[in-house]
Design a protein around this motif. Structure first.
Motif, PDB file in Angstrom:
ATOM      1  N   ARG A 112       0.842  -1.190   0.025  1.00  0.00           N
ATOM      2  CA  ARG A 112      -0.007   0.047  -0.039  1.00  0.00           C
ATOM      3  C   ARG A 112       0.862   1.109  -0.014  1.00  0.00           C
ATOM      4  O   ARG A 112       0.447   2.198  -0.689  1.00  0.00           O
ATOM      5  N   ASP A 117      -2.341  -1.508  -5.554  1.00  0.00           N
ATOM      6  CA  ASP A 117      -3.964  -1.926  -4.952  1.00  0.00           C
ATOM      7  C   ASP A 117      -3.694  -3.257  -4.519  1.00  0.00           C
ATOM      8  O   ASP A 117      -4.517  -3.858  -5.084  1.00  0.00           O
ATOM      9  N   GLY A 120      -7.369  -4.568  -3.615  1.00  0.00           N
ATOM     10  CA  GLY A 120      -8.210  -4.967  -4.722  1.00  0.00           C
ATOM     11  C   GLY A 120      -7.692  -6.153  -5.499  1.00  0.00           C
ATOM     12  O   GLY A 120      -8.559  -7.140  -6.078  1.00  0.00           O
TER      13      GLY A 120
END
Length: 243
Positions: A112, A117, A120
């Motif tokens: 992060r 991502d 995700g």
């Protein structure tokens, strides 16, 4: 050398690992073997040294044996050579008892911070493990930066300079302190034997360096001996063959 390191830097890194091994149950010989694999994979000397210590400390937190830690060091060095940690690499880390929640959360935290991502990707593939099949988010940079967190060598200020918040930086500093404590505190009789053996070995390592020398000094010494013996053997062979 390709990263700008000198022999003096190498000796300093080895001394650092020797001192670290002396305090812990982890084997200096295994560390030197694996740091060579790390640097051969293109990781600079300082990062490699931190990665080795980080893996050892992670193993201590996870309750892994020194043999399991050595196995994880080797497997992760192969991953570094490939540029990312694959599912196969991760399975080896899990088998070594080091793929638990602590490591996973720190890897995600680092990703992060790198702007990846990762959440995700995990949501897309279903689990942390499955995200490594196609996601390719666990790169060399993410791995080495995460392992550095477990060394206890990073200050709060350094971590904040990397982009972490003050609260995150404080948490990582405490994690490093906990990891160092786990690696240096002897909790069983077998660990006592391991640390004692390592202390003896570390002392002899230093002794032999004084006697034989470092890489360049040992090379000059043994090459000179080899040339002298070779000359004697060659003269003897020539006399015998001439006769």
């Amino acid at each position: 050398k390709s990263k700008g390191s000198t022999l003096e830097d190498v000796n300093k890194a080895l001394d650092e690992l020797n001192t670290y091994a002396d305090k812990t149950i982890y084997n200096f010989t295994e560390m030197t073997k694996n740091i060579g694999t790390f640097t051969a994979a293109g990781v600079d000397l300082e990062t490699s040294t931190g990665a080795i210590k980080g893996i050892a400390n992670l193993g201590a937190i996870s309750g892994s044996t020194s043999q399991q830690v050595s196995s994880a060091m080797y497997q992760l060095s192969q991953a570094l050579a490939a540029g990312k940690v694959s599912l196969q690499d991760w399975n080896s880390v899990v088998y070594a008892g080091m793929g638990g929640e602590i490591f996973q959360e720190e890897l995600k935290s680092t990703a992060r911070n790198f702007g990846i991502d990762v959440d995700g990707m995990i949501a897309k593939y279903g689990t942390f493990r499955e995200s490594l099949t196609e996601g390719a988010w666990l790169t060399t940079d993410v791995l080495t930066a995460t392992l550095q967190k477990f060394t206890g060598d990073l200050s709060k200020e350094q971590l904040m300079a990397q982009g972490y918040t003050e609260q995150e930086a404080q948490r990582i500093v405490e994690l490093g302190e906990m990891a160092n404590a786990a690696a240096t505190q002897v909790k069983t009789f077998s660990q006592l034997i391991d640390t004692t053996k390592e202390a003896v070995q570390s002392g002899w390592t230093q002794t032999w360096e004084y006697i034989i020398g470092d890489f360049n000094e040992a090379k000059a010494l043994f090459t000179g001996i080899s040339d002298a013996l070779g000359n004697i053997i060659q003269k003897s062979a020539d006399r015998r063959n001439n006769m």
